[in-house]
Enzyme design. Structure first.
Site, short mmCIF file in Angstrom:
data_model
loop_
_atom_site.label_atom_id
_atom_site.label_comp_id
_atom_site.label_asym_id
_atom_site.label_seq_id
_atom_site.Cartn_x
_atom_site.Cartn_y
_atom_site.Cartn_z
N GLY A 1 0.87 -1.18 0.00
CA GLY A 1 0.00 0.00 0.00
C GLY A 1 0.90 1.23 0.00
N ALA A 2 0.59 2.17 -0.90
CA ALA A 2 1.52 3.28 -1.15
C ALA A 2 1.97 4.05 0.11
CB ALA A 2 0.90 4.22 -2.19
N ASP B 1 -1.65 4.48 -6.34
CA ASP B 1 -0.21 4.38 -6.04
C ASP B 1 0.56 5.56 -6.59
OD1 ASP B 1 -1.31 1.46 -6.16
OD2 ASP B 1 0.44 1.50 -4.85
O1 MRU Z 1 0.45 -4.03 -4.54
P1 MRU Z 1 -0.14 -3.29 -3.38
O2 MRU Z 1 -0.95 -4.15 -2.48
O3 MRU Z 1 0.92 -2.48 -2.64
O4 MRU Z 1 -1.13 -2.25 -4.05
C1 MRU Z 1 -1.89 -1.39 -3.26
C2 MRU Z 1 -2.82 -0.55 -4.03
O5 MRU Z 1 -2.91 -0.64 -5.25
C3 MRU Z 1 -3.61 0.48 -3.28
O6 MRU Z 1 -4.84 0.71 -3.91
C4 MRU Z 1 -2.82 1.80 -3.27
O7 MRU Z 1 -1.53 1.58 -2.80
C5 MRU Z 1 -3.48 2.83 -2.45
S1 MRU Z 1 -3.27 2.50 -0.73
C6 MRU Z 1 -4.01 3.66 0.19
#
Ligand code: MRU
Length: 356
Positions: free
Chosen positions: A52-53, A240
């Site tokens: 998650g970003a 992201d």
């Molecule tokens: O591959 P991930 O699980 O890190 O991807 C996460 C996402 O795509 C979320 O939608 C994004 O990071 C937003 S988190 C608030």
């Protein structure tokens, strides 16, 4: 937010150790893991023990603190910052957090550097919590408006996990949902399972359950028919990396949901803190799209009847696969961006209006 009624954050610092919730074990096992070295932080990001970003950004900031504790040496710190940035390519928060830390630490003497680094990492964490809370308060107004018109449960569709597990607390896409629930507005969430890693089924559904929010896991392909049947009032997703022109890079499959929402006249909102805005890249084709291991596609993991975690292969060993982790939703498909400073149009004009 809460797990078994106890309030947690996703990351914290204690006695020179960074503590995380190991998300590769959820929802079957709740395990707190120690990160002792910068290498541990890099590995946790790479293998997605944290993901998650915003959470990746916070882990990288604490990773630099661990690097200083390990070896108070500028050369080592620089190498650590480069290794952290390259641990995952797409979420801009990672580079944003490392750059912010390195700027703060530049020219600082050896004696003070650890305290300054720790204070800055904590500031990044606290800022994310307050930004996500404000995103929730802004997004709440949209949900409230739908509820006031409909006078019945608001059905919200979300993709991946942009919940509190992807941030430090509250989440981005889920924050308006948590705020609405706390205000007594009836909400129900359609949770895209989000193949191949199933962040929706494993994480979003789990965290909503723990907060007592009704939710239903659906296959990634089910959103379209639910929208046609009038069973989705609004889509809210995270991101992201959002470009200054309003194009939104998010978990693979987000684009298809936005297309479907457009075709069915359903509002499609993206929730983000300003740390997710990339002010530099002008063309989405320049966004580095992460391509992950094909094993994420060829295998699935779950628990058997004895509650033991098992991993099984689901297609022929010989088959080739392509595992792109993110896609881009063009700004024209986005109804609005929900940020810590309010809601704006997904465009340069909209973003610059909020973030001078
Ligand atoms: O591959 P991930 O699980 O890190 O991807 C996460 C996402 O795509 C979320 O939608 C994004 O990071 C937003 S988190 C608030």
């Amino acid at each position: 937010m809460r797990i078994e009624k106890k309030a947690y954050r996703t990351i914290w610092f204690e006695n020179n150790i960074v503590k995380i919730i190991d998300q590769t074990k959820l929802p079957h096992e709740f395990k707190i893991k120690d990160l002792n070295t910068v290498k541990d932080a890099i590995n946790a990001i790479r293998i997605m023990e944290v993901r998650g970003a915003p959470l990746i950004g916070a882990t990288a900031a604490y990773g630099l603190v661990l690097s200083i504790i390990e070896k108070n040496d500028l050369f080592f710190l620089k190498k650590s910052s480069e290794d952290l940035i390259s641990s995952r390519p797409t979420a801009i928060n990672l580079k944003w957090a490392v750059d912010r830390m390195m700027k703060k630490l530049s020219g600082v003497n050896e004696k003070d550097i650890l305290k300054i680094a720790l204070d800055e990492a904590k500031a990044i964490v606290e800022e994310d919590v307050s930004f996500c809370k404000n995103i929730g308060l802004s997004g709440l107004k949209i949900i409230e408006e739908i509820f006031n018109k409909k006078r019945d449960t608001v059905n919200i569709l979300t993709h991946c996990n942009a919940g509190w597990l992807a941030t430090i607390d509250w989440g981005t896409a889920t924050s308006p949902i948590y705020h609405a629930h706390q205000k007594g507005i009836k909400v129900h969430v359609w949770v895209d399972e989000t193949r191949p890693r199933n962040q929706g089924a494993n994480l979003t559904s789990y965290e909503l359950n723990e907060e007592g929010i009704p939710n239903t896991v659906i296959t990634d392909n089910a959103g379209g028919i639910l929208m046609q049947r009038g069973q989705v009032d609004i889509c809210i997703v995270g991101t992201d990396r959002t470009l200054s022109n309003g194009d939104v890079c998010n978990k693979i499959g987000t684009y298809l949901k936005a297309l479907s929402a457009k075709d069915n006249n359903i509002p499609f909102y993206v929730a983000l803190p300003s740390s997710t805005i990339d002010w530099n890249i002008k063309d989405h084709k320049q966004i580095p799209i992460e391509e992950r291991n094909s094993e994420e596609l060829s295998h699935v993991e779950g628990v058997d009847e004895n509650n033991e975690i098992k991993k099984v292969r689901i297609y022929p060993q010989k088959s080739k696969s392509l595992n792109l982790a993110f896609d881009v939703t063009p700004a024209k498909l986005v109804t609005g961006l929900i940020t810590e400073k309010g809601i704006c149009e997904a465009s340069e004009k909209g973003l610059k209006g909020l973030f001078k």
